[in-house]
Write a protein that holds these residues in place. Structure first.
Motif, PDB file in Angstrom:
ATOM      1  N   ILE A 436     -43.087 -24.069 -17.907  1.00 23.77           N
ATOM      2  CA  ILE A 436     -42.273 -25.068 -17.200  1.00 23.77           C
ATOM      3  C   ILE A 436     -41.574 -24.429 -16.002  1.00 23.77           C
ATOM      4  O   ILE A 436     -41.539 -24.990 -14.901  1.00 23.77           O
ATOM      5  CB  ILE A 436     -41.245 -25.708 -18.165  1.00 23.77           C
ATOM      6  N   PHE A 437     -41.014 -23.220 -16.216  1.00 30.66           N
ATOM      7  CA  PHE A 437     -40.344 -22.522 -15.120  1.00 30.66           C
ATOM      8  C   PHE A 437     -41.342 -22.190 -14.006  1.00 30.66           C
ATOM      9  O   PHE A 437     -41.025 -22.331 -12.810  1.00 30.66           O
ATOM     10  CB  PHE A 437     -39.696 -21.234 -15.629  1.00 30.66           C
ATOM     11  N   THR A 438     -42.554 -21.775 -14.363  1.00 29.49           N
ATOM     12  CA  THR A 438     -43.593 -21.490 -13.371  1.00 29.49           C
ATOM     13  C   THR A 438     -43.912 -22.732 -12.546  1.00 29.49           C
ATOM     14  O   THR A 438     -44.044 -22.672 -11.315  1.00 29.49           O
ATOM     15  CB  THR A 438     -44.869 -20.975 -14.070  1.00 29.49           C
ATOM     16  N   PHE A 439     -43.994 -23.863 -13.225  1.00 31.49           N
ATOM     17  CA  PHE A 439     -44.297 -25.116 -12.529  1.00 31.49           C
ATOM     18  C   PHE A 439     -43.163 -25.499 -11.573  1.00 31.49           C
ATOM     19  O   PHE A 439     -43.412 -25.969 -10.452  1.00 31.49           O
ATOM     20  CB  PHE A 439     -44.544 -26.228 -13.546  1.00 31.49           C
ATOM     21  N   LEU A 440     -41.926 -25.299 -11.983  1.00 35.46           N
ATOM     22  CA  LEU A 440     -40.783 -25.603 -11.116  1.00 35.46           C
ATOM     23  C   LEU A 440     -40.798 -24.722  -9.860  1.00 35.46           C
ATOM     24  O   LEU A 440     -40.469 -25.184  -8.756  1.00 35.46           O
ATOM     25  CB  LEU A 440     -39.474 -25.422 -11.892  1.00 35.46           C
ATOM     26  N   CYS A 441     -41.174 -23.449 -10.023  1.00 37.76           N
ATOM     27  CA  CYS A 441     -41.279 -22.556  -8.858  1.00 37.76           C
ATOM     28  C   CYS A 441     -42.348 -23.057  -7.895  1.00 37.76           C
ATOM     29  O   CYS A 441     -42.163 -23.035  -6.666  1.00 37.76           O
ATOM     30  CB  CYS A 441     -41.616 -21.131  -9.312  1.00 37.76           C
ATOM     31  N   MET A 442     -43.454 -23.536  -8.453  1.00 43.92           N
ATOM     32  CA  MET A 442     -44.538 -24.057  -7.604  1.00 43.92           C
ATOM     33  C   MET A 442     -44.084 -25.321  -6.869  1.00 43.92           C
ATOM     34  O   MET A 442     -44.441 -25.539  -5.700  1.00 43.92           O
ATOM     35  CB  MET A 442     -45.776 -24.349  -8.448  1.00 43.92           C
ATOM     36  N   ILE A 443     -43.283 -26.160  -7.534  1.00 38.84           N
ATOM     37  CA  ILE A 443     -42.748 -27.364  -6.881  1.00 38.84           C
ATOM     38  C   ILE A 443     -41.901 -26.973  -5.673  1.00 38.84           C
ATOM     39  O   ILE A 443     -42.017 -27.554  -4.584  1.00 38.84           O
ATOM     40  CB  ILE A 443     -41.917 -28.196  -7.874  1.00 38.84           C
ATOM     41  N   ALA A 444     -41.033 -25.952  -5.868  1.00 37.12           N
ATOM     42  CA  ALA A 444     -40.164 -25.510  -4.774  1.00 37.12           C
ATOM     43  C   ALA A 444     -40.984 -24.981  -3.606  1.00 37.12           C
ATOM     44  O   ALA A 444     -40.695 -25.269  -2.429  1.00 37.12           O
ATOM     45  CB  ALA A 444     -39.200 -24.435  -5.285  1.00 37.12           C
ATOM     46  N   ILE A 445     -42.040 -24.222  -3.883  1.00 39.64           N
ATOM     47  CA  ILE A 445     -42.875 -23.651  -2.823  1.00 39.64           C
ATOM     48  C   ILE A 445     -43.622 -24.748  -2.066  1.00 39.64           C
ATOM     49  O   ILE A 445     -43.662 -24.767  -0.828  1.00 39.64           O
ATOM     50  CB  ILE A 445     -43.861 -22.622  -3.424  1.00 39.64           C
ATOM     51  N   GLY A 450     -44.169 -28.194   2.736  1.00 44.24           N
ATOM     52  CA  GLY A 450     -44.219 -29.545   3.307  1.00 44.24           C
ATOM     53  C   GLY A 450     -43.159 -29.759   4.355  1.00 44.24           C
ATOM     54  O   GLY A 450     -43.420 -30.367   5.414  1.00 44.24           O
ATOM     55  N   VAL A 451     -41.947 -29.260   4.105  1.00 42.58           N
ATOM     56  CA  VAL A 451     -40.857 -29.405   5.076  1.00 42.58           C
ATOM     57  C   VAL A 451     -41.186 -28.633   6.354  1.00 42.58           C
ATOM     58  O   VAL A 451     -40.978 -29.114   7.474  1.00 42.58           O
ATOM     59  CB  VAL A 451     -39.529 -28.907   4.459  1.00 42.58           C
ATOM     60  N   ASP A 452     -41.703 -27.385   6.194  1.00 39.98           N
ATOM     61  CA  ASP A 452     -42.060 -26.580   7.372  1.00 39.98           C
ATOM     62  C   ASP A 452     -43.129 -27.261   8.218  1.00 39.98           C
ATOM     63  O   ASP A 452     -43.095 -27.222   9.459  1.00 39.98           O
ATOM     64  CB  ASP A 452     -42.566 -25.204   6.915  1.00 39.98           C
ATOM     65  N   PHE A 464     -38.801 -18.026   3.073  1.00 40.49           N
ATOM     66  CA  PHE A 464     -37.688 -17.618   2.222  1.00 40.49           C
ATOM     67  C   PHE A 464     -37.805 -18.227   0.826  1.00 40.49           C
ATOM     68  O   PHE A 464     -37.518 -17.561  -0.179  1.00 40.49           O
ATOM     69  CB  PHE A 464     -36.355 -18.032   2.871  1.00 40.49           C
ATOM     70  N   VAL A 465     -38.241 -19.488   0.767  1.00 38.13           N
ATOM     71  CA  VAL A 465     -38.390 -20.135  -0.549  1.00 38.13           C
ATOM     72  C   VAL A 465     -39.478 -19.453  -1.369  1.00 38.13           C
ATOM     73  O   VAL A 465     -39.317 -19.181  -2.567  1.00 38.13           O
ATOM     74  CB  VAL A 465     -38.688 -21.640  -0.389  1.00 38.13           C
ATOM     75  N   CYS A 466     -40.610 -19.156  -0.708  1.00 38.61           N
ATOM     76  CA  CYS A 466     -41.712 -18.480  -1.413  1.00 38.61           C
ATOM     77  C   CYS A 466     -41.265 -17.102  -1.917  1.00 38.61           C
ATOM     78  O   CYS A 466     -41.537 -16.725  -3.061  1.00 38.61           O
ATOM     79  CB  CYS A 466     -42.924 -18.325  -0.493  1.00 38.61           C
ATOM     80  N   GLY A 467     -40.595 -16.360  -1.052  1.00 35.31           N
ATOM     81  CA  GLY A 467     -40.123 -15.041  -1.458  1.00 35.31           C
ATOM     82  C   GLY A 467     -39.133 -15.110  -2.599  1.00 35.31           C
ATOM     83  O   GLY A 467     -39.213 -14.369  -3.571  1.00 35.31           O
ATOM     84  N   MET A 472     -37.885 -14.561  -8.377  1.00 44.81           N
ATOM     85  CA  MET A 472     -37.313 -15.080  -9.625  1.00 44.81           C
ATOM     86  C   MET A 472     -38.373 -15.184 -10.708  1.00 44.81           C
ATOM     87  O   MET A 472     -38.140 -14.825 -11.868  1.00 44.81           O
ATOM     88  CB  MET A 472     -36.683 -16.448  -9.369  1.00 44.81           C
ATOM     89  N   TRP A 473     -39.569 -15.674 -10.317  1.00 44.21           N
ATOM     90  CA  TRP A 473     -40.642 -15.813 -11.304  1.00 44.21           C
ATOM     91  C   TRP A 473     -41.059 -14.452 -11.852  1.00 44.21           C
ATOM     92  O   TRP A 473     -41.250 -14.287 -13.058  1.00 44.21           O
ATOM     93  CB  TRP A 473     -41.854 -16.494 -10.660  1.00 44.21           C
ATOM     94  N   LEU A 474     -41.202 -13.462 -10.967  1.00 50.13           N
ATOM     95  CA  LEU A 474     -41.631 -12.130 -11.392  1.00 50.13           C
ATOM     96  C   LEU A 474     -40.593 -11.489 -12.312  1.00 50.13           C
ATOM     97  O   LEU A 474     -40.937 -10.881 -13.339  1.00 50.13           O
ATOM     98  CB  LEU A 474     -41.868 -11.250 -10.166  1.00 50.13           C
ATOM     99  N   ALA A 475     -39.310 -11.640 -11.973  1.00 51.55           N
ATOM    100  CA  ALA A 475     -38.250 -11.075 -12.810  1.00 51.55           C
ATOM    101  C   ALA A 475     -38.246 -11.725 -14.191  1.00 51.55           C
ATOM    102  O   ALA A 475     -38.099 -11.049 -15.218  1.00 51.55           O
ATOM    103  CB  ALA A 475     -36.895 -11.257 -12.128  1.00 51.55           C
ATOM    104  N   LEU A 476     -38.415 -13.063 -14.231  1.00 51.33           N
ATOM    105  CA  LEU A 476     -38.450 -13.759 -15.518  1.00 51.33           C
ATOM    106  C   LEU A 476     -39.694 -13.381 -16.314  1.00 51.33           C
ATOM    107  O   LEU A 476     -39.638 -13.210 -17.538  1.00 51.33           O
ATOM    108  CB  LEU A 476     -38.411 -15.272 -15.308  1.00 51.33           C
TER     109      LEU A 476
END
Length: 606
Positions: A436-445, A450-452, A464-467, A472-476
């Motif tokens: 679920i956390f992985t999916f949320l990170c993908m949503i943010a990216i 899309g905004v860019d 910055f969002v991707c980084g 955060m994903w790697l640390a978790l």
């Protein structure tokens, strides 16, 4: 720093070296021996029986540890705690970074379960342990009724004999290493069960019926059942699939060829098969082909050659000194490649004998194992043979065909109704949260991209969002998968944070903050945190020495390199980090020098 005691350790045998790298949730390399009694199990008595059994077989009190070149087993002060069965059969016992015992004893109603990770022993060693365990339980429960204590086997109680490496003892160099190229075998396919759960089916067949039918073909019972298994698989195949042969892996107990009292792994295997090639299935032809394979392969000469071929890989000068992580990758690739050589597995664990006075209390013994495909195990007790089918597929066609062919051959199988408690899937829940956390990170990216794309500005939000999301994903991810070893977790976090910040600093125009403050600051904090963790959670130096050395060297070498090259603008944080690393190493040498030498010996053994 905490005190430590000298611990006995040993190298893994030739077969055991493969299992830590090749084990996974898909194939845990765990197998179960069990005994069904005629009475309900009493937990307190079973606990005493386990403790008593371990006095004879202390070799089982070991934990698996990683060295630089190979894994090794170290004697542990941990003791198994008997509990009611609480999880799926043959679940993982070896969890990387979690130093637990590699076997477990549970019970459910009238059944005693013994599960063991294949690194510790093979089927012969496990059956000896189970026999001793059941004997001790029944004696403790019924000695007041006149049941006498007995000696079950001639297996030596000497730890030296129990941990003798049969492969090393009987290995002899042979110049001829040529191997015949084997055709790819038919591979089973199908829908896997939900969450990859293991399906078990147990049955019994009368020994006399099976022996009589095998004699009509002039073969042994094992050969007969192997042929039945091959035909059962064939009946699930299409005409196009018949272009490849059906091949079984059949483990062989090397103690029958090379005398030893070892309790370690000491087995090899043969691969009987049959190429049906679109022809009508003739059971007699299959039986005779299998019988010819058994006669040809089950000789001392053939077993010695196979054993030497596999042991030669272990002592190869290049492979011998390859780092463990590289070996693990190669072993994994080799294990997956080897799967294409066989279709399924058939393990005959042999006859289980108990004294007549004890048989009164026992219904039967059984055995089965984890598998990524389909596997059949068997053992015999008194006048019955007990079969254990395991599979991770939804389809029951192979085992249904197997029992149907037995009936056609006038052997009447009886399916056993075995009760199991509900499984506890805590690991699956943890993995679901991580997904679920992985999916949320993908949503943010995706949203940031899309905004860019929609807003044309010089500020690239997605970068910055991707980084940030990836960090955060790697640390978790590291925290989740390395959660069983806090010191290893800390070391990984040190590397990820510092290297990640250096890369981030470079991508954003290089301001130097990553090496001026982050690298020395995080290195110092990790060294302090390791000292605290070791005081709170670890009492023995062997559990923290390697990580202390790694953290100290990391906190010294990188800041020193950046100082020498003139990259550091603010010097004192790096000087503090280097000083802390030097002092940590000096302290380890002065106060834990003996333990450091012992750990280096274990970690660097080849």
């Amino acid at each position: 720093m905490p005190q430590t005691n000298v611990k006995h350790w040993r190298k893994l045998d030739n077969a055991a070296k493969l299992f830590p790298a090749a084990s996974s949730k898909r194939d845990t390399r765990v197998f179960r021996f069990y005994c069904e009694l005629k009475e309900d199990i009493q937990q307190e008595i079973l606990q005493k029986a386990v403790d008593r059994t371990l006095e004879k077989y202390p070799i089982f009190l070991s934990v698996l540890r990683k060295g630089l070149f190979w894994h090794y087993l170290e004697q542990s002060n941990k003791r198994p705690v008997v509990r009611e069965e609480y999880k799926e059969p043959c679940s993982s016992l070896y969890i990387r970074d979690k130093r637990d015992l590699l076997f477990e004893v549970t019970y459910y109603k009238k059944r005693i379960n013994f599960e063991v990770f294949h690194v510790l022993t093979d089927g012969t060693g496990a059956s000896e342990f189970v026999r001793e365990l059941v004997k001790n339980y029944l004696y403790l429960a019924h000695h007041e009724d006149g049941l006498e204590d007995v000696v079950l086997s001639e297996y030596s109680e000497s730890l030296f004999d129990q941990e003798a490496d049969g492969f090393e003892r009987y290995y002899s160099h042979q110049a001829d290493r040529k191997k015949e190229k084997k055709p790819a075998a038919h591979q089973l396919r199908g829908n896997r069960r939900e969450l990859g759960s293991l399906q078990t089916t147990e049955a019994e067949i009368p020994v006399e019926e099976l022996r009589h039918q095998a004699k009509t073909y002039g073969v042994s019972m094992t050969v007969f059942l192997t042929a039945v298994y091959l035909c059962a698989i064939h009946r699930t195949m299409t005409r196009r699939q018949e272009s490849k042969p059906v091949v079984l892996m059949v483990p062989v107990n090397l103690r029958n060829f090379f005398p030893t009292n070892t309790m370690l792994n000491f087995f090899n295997w043969i691969e009987p098969g049959y190429h049906f090639q679109g022809e009508k299935e003739e059971f007699t032809d299959v039986v005779q082909k299998v019988n010819a394979c058994f006669k040809e392969e089950l000789t001392t000469e053939k077993m010695e050659k196979r054993m030497n071929d596999y042991f030669a890989l272990q002592v190869h000068p290049i492979l011998k000194f390859a780092p463990l992580e590289l070996k693990n990758v190669c072993i994994n690739i080799g294990a997956r490649t080897a799967e294409s050589d066989v279709t399924a597995i058939f393990s005959n664990m042999g006859i289980i004998r108990m004294p007549e006075s004890y048989e009164t209390y026992i219904r039967y013994f059984g055995v089965y194992t984890s598998t990524p495909k389909v596997e059949l195990c068997m053992c015999s007790f008194r006048d019955k043979i007990y079969l254990g089918f395991t599979s991770r597929y939804d389809c029951d066609a192979i085992k249904d065909n197997f029992f149907q062919i037995l009936k056609e051959q006038e052997v009447k199988p009886e399916i056993l109704e075995v009760e199991y408690p509900e499984s506890v899937m805590t690991e699956a829940k943890g993995m679901q949260i991580f997904k679920i956390f992985t999916f949320l990170c993908m949503i943010a990216i995706v949203a940031a991209l899309g905004v860019d794309y929609s807003i044309d500005t010089n500020f690239h939000l997605s970068l910055f969002v991707c980084g940030g999301a990836f960090s955060m994903w790697l640390a978790l991810a590291v925290g989740f998968f390395k959660r069983y070893n806090l010191l290893k977790n800390a070391m990984w976090q040190l590397i990820i944070v510092t290297v990640g910040c250096i890369i981030w600093d470079w991508l954003t125009g290089w301001h130097g903050w990553s090496i001026d403050f982050v690298l020395p600051g995080v290195s110092g904090l990790i060294m302090i945190s390791m000292l605290i963790i070791s005081r709170v959670y670890y009492r023995q130096a062997k559990d923290y020495l390697v990580y202390f050395v790694m953290a100290a060297l990391y906190g010294m070498i990188l800041p020193f390199i950046f100082l020498l090259t003139g990259k550091v603008r603010i010097v004192f944080p790096s000087v503090i980090s280097i000083g802390m690393g030097v002092l940590m190493l000096i302290g380890l040498v002065l106060f834990k020098g003996k333990e450091m030498r012992q750990e280096m010996e274990k970690n660097l053994h080849v």
